[in-house]
Design a protein around this motif. Structure first.
Motif, PDB file in Angstrom:
ATOM      1  N   ILE A   1     -11.836   7.273 -12.790  1.00 25.02           N
ATOM      2  CA  ILE A   1     -11.787   5.871 -12.383  1.00 25.02           C
ATOM      3  C   ILE A   1     -11.910   4.957 -13.593  1.00 25.02           C
ATOM      4  O   ILE A   1     -11.241   3.939 -13.681  1.00 25.02           O
ATOM      5  CB  ILE A   1     -12.886   5.586 -11.338  1.00 25.02           C
ATOM      6  CG1 ILE A   1     -12.537   6.294 -10.028  1.00 25.02           C
ATOM      7  CG2 ILE A   1     -13.061   4.090 -11.115  1.00 25.02           C
ATOM      8  CD1 ILE A   1     -13.583   6.191  -8.963  1.00 25.02           C
ATOM      9  N   LYS A   2     -12.745   5.347 -14.578  1.00 23.35           N
ATOM     10  CA  LYS A   2     -13.043   4.419 -15.665  1.00 23.35           C
ATOM     11  C   LYS A   2     -11.913   4.255 -16.672  1.00 23.35           C
ATOM     12  O   LYS A   2     -11.786   3.195 -17.269  1.00 23.35           O
ATOM     13  CB  LYS A   2     -14.326   4.822 -16.377  1.00 23.35           C
ATOM     14  CG  LYS A   2     -14.250   6.121 -17.131  1.00 23.35           C
ATOM     15  CD  LYS A   2     -15.572   6.391 -17.795  1.00 23.35           C
ATOM     16  CE  LYS A   2     -15.501   7.621 -18.666  1.00 23.35           C
ATOM     17  NZ  LYS A   2     -16.745   7.819 -19.374  1.00 23.35           N
ATOM     18  N   ASN A   3     -11.084   5.294 -16.879  1.00 22.24           N
ATOM     19  CA  ASN A   3     -10.034   5.147 -17.894  1.00 22.24           C
ATOM     20  C   ASN A   3      -8.682   5.716 -17.465  1.00 22.24           C
ATOM     21  O   ASN A   3      -7.794   5.877 -18.290  1.00 22.24           O
ATOM     22  CB  ASN A   3     -10.469   5.787 -19.215  1.00 22.24           C
ATOM     23  CG  ASN A   3     -10.808   7.245 -19.077  1.00 22.24           C
ATOM     24  OD1 ASN A   3     -10.540   7.846 -18.050  1.00 22.24           O
ATOM     25  ND2 ASN A   3     -11.379   7.809 -20.117  1.00 22.24           N
ATOM     26  N   GLU A   4      -8.527   6.048 -16.175  1.00 25.76           N
ATOM     27  CA  GLU A   4      -7.247   6.477 -15.608  1.00 25.76           C
ATOM     28  C   GLU A   4      -6.734   7.808 -16.163  1.00 25.76           C
ATOM     29  O   GLU A   4      -5.608   8.189 -15.883  1.00 25.76           O
ATOM     30  CB  GLU A   4      -6.158   5.400 -15.824  1.00 25.76           C
ATOM     31  CG  GLU A   4      -6.540   4.013 -15.388  1.00 25.76           C
ATOM     32  CD  GLU A   4      -6.499   3.817 -13.884  1.00 25.76           C
ATOM     33  OE1 GLU A   4      -5.519   4.233 -13.268  1.00 25.76           O
ATOM     34  OE2 GLU A   4      -7.458   3.252 -13.361  1.00 25.76           O
ATOM     35  N   LYS A   5      -7.528   8.526 -16.966  1.00 24.87           N
ATOM     36  CA  LYS A   5      -7.095   9.828 -17.481  1.00 24.87           C
ATOM     37  C   LYS A   5      -7.097  10.856 -16.358  1.00 24.87           C
ATOM     38  O   LYS A   5      -7.911  10.794 -15.449  1.00 24.87           O
ATOM     39  CB  LYS A   5      -8.043  10.323 -18.570  1.00 24.87           C
ATOM     40  CG  LYS A   5      -7.816   9.731 -19.921  1.00 24.87           C
ATOM     41  CD  LYS A   5      -8.706  10.430 -20.923  1.00 24.87           C
ATOM     42  CE  LYS A   5      -8.589   9.785 -22.280  1.00 24.87           C
ATOM     43  NZ  LYS A   5      -9.509  10.393 -23.246  1.00 24.87           N
ATOM     44  N   ILE A   6      -6.187  11.830 -16.452  1.00 17.95           N
ATOM     45  CA  ILE A   6      -6.152  12.932 -15.503  1.00 17.95           C
ATOM     46  C   ILE A   6      -6.704  14.173 -16.192  1.00 17.95           C
ATOM     47  O   ILE A   6      -6.225  14.555 -17.266  1.00 17.95           O
ATOM     48  CB  ILE A   6      -4.730  13.169 -14.977  1.00 17.95           C
ATOM     49  CG1 ILE A   6      -4.280  11.974 -14.140  1.00 17.95           C
ATOM     50  CG2 ILE A   6      -4.658  14.447 -14.161  1.00 17.95           C
ATOM     51  CD1 ILE A   6      -2.921  12.095 -13.532  1.00 17.95           C
ATOM     52  N   VAL A   7      -7.735  14.787 -15.589  1.00 19.33           N
ATOM     53  CA  VAL A   7      -8.361  15.973 -16.155  1.00 19.33           C
ATOM     54  C   VAL A   7      -8.341  17.092 -15.112  1.00 19.33           C
ATOM     55  O   VAL A   7      -8.243  16.843 -13.912  1.00 19.33           O
ATOM     56  CB  VAL A   7      -9.826  15.701 -16.598  1.00 19.33           C
ATOM     57  CG1 VAL A   7      -9.859  14.682 -17.708  1.00 19.33           C
ATOM     58  CG2 VAL A   7     -10.679  15.251 -15.435  1.00 19.33           C
TER      59      VAL A   7
END
Length: 99
Positions: free
Chosen positions: A36-42
């Motif tokens: 949510i905080k930086n839109e990265k997908i992990v």
């Protein structure tokens, strides 16, 4: 440190099965989670034997930094689903058990 903090929240984008590195075999249940905080997908590991049963696409999950050494590119694992600890959903003696 992938999350940039001890824990982070995200939204499940996709549920996937990943084959571990040699000499281990089988399929490990994992989820692609958009933070949510930086839109990265992990990629996040889903613990417990039936843990994937309680996670659906678009669920809000909480992750913690915990590397699974036999799964490539997985550096965190899911600890909560919609604010409820995954260990309580899986435990048949818990009052939140969803069996």
């Amino acid at each position: 440190n992938v999350l940039g903090a001890p824990q982070a929240t995200g939204i499940v984008v996709e549920l996937v099965n990943i084959t571990p590195n040699e000499p281990n075999s089988g399929q490990r249940k994992c989820a692609k989670v958009q933070l949510i905080k930086n839109e990265k997908i992990v990629l996040a590991y889903i613990p417990h034997e039936n843990g994937a049963r309680y996670i659906d696409v678009n669920d809000t999950v909480t992750l913690e930094n915990k590397r699974k050494r036999d799964i490539p590119s997985v550096k965190c694992q899911i600890i909560k689903v919609a604010g409820v600890p995954l260990s309580q959903l899986v435990d048949p003696n818990s009052r939140r058990y969803r069996g």
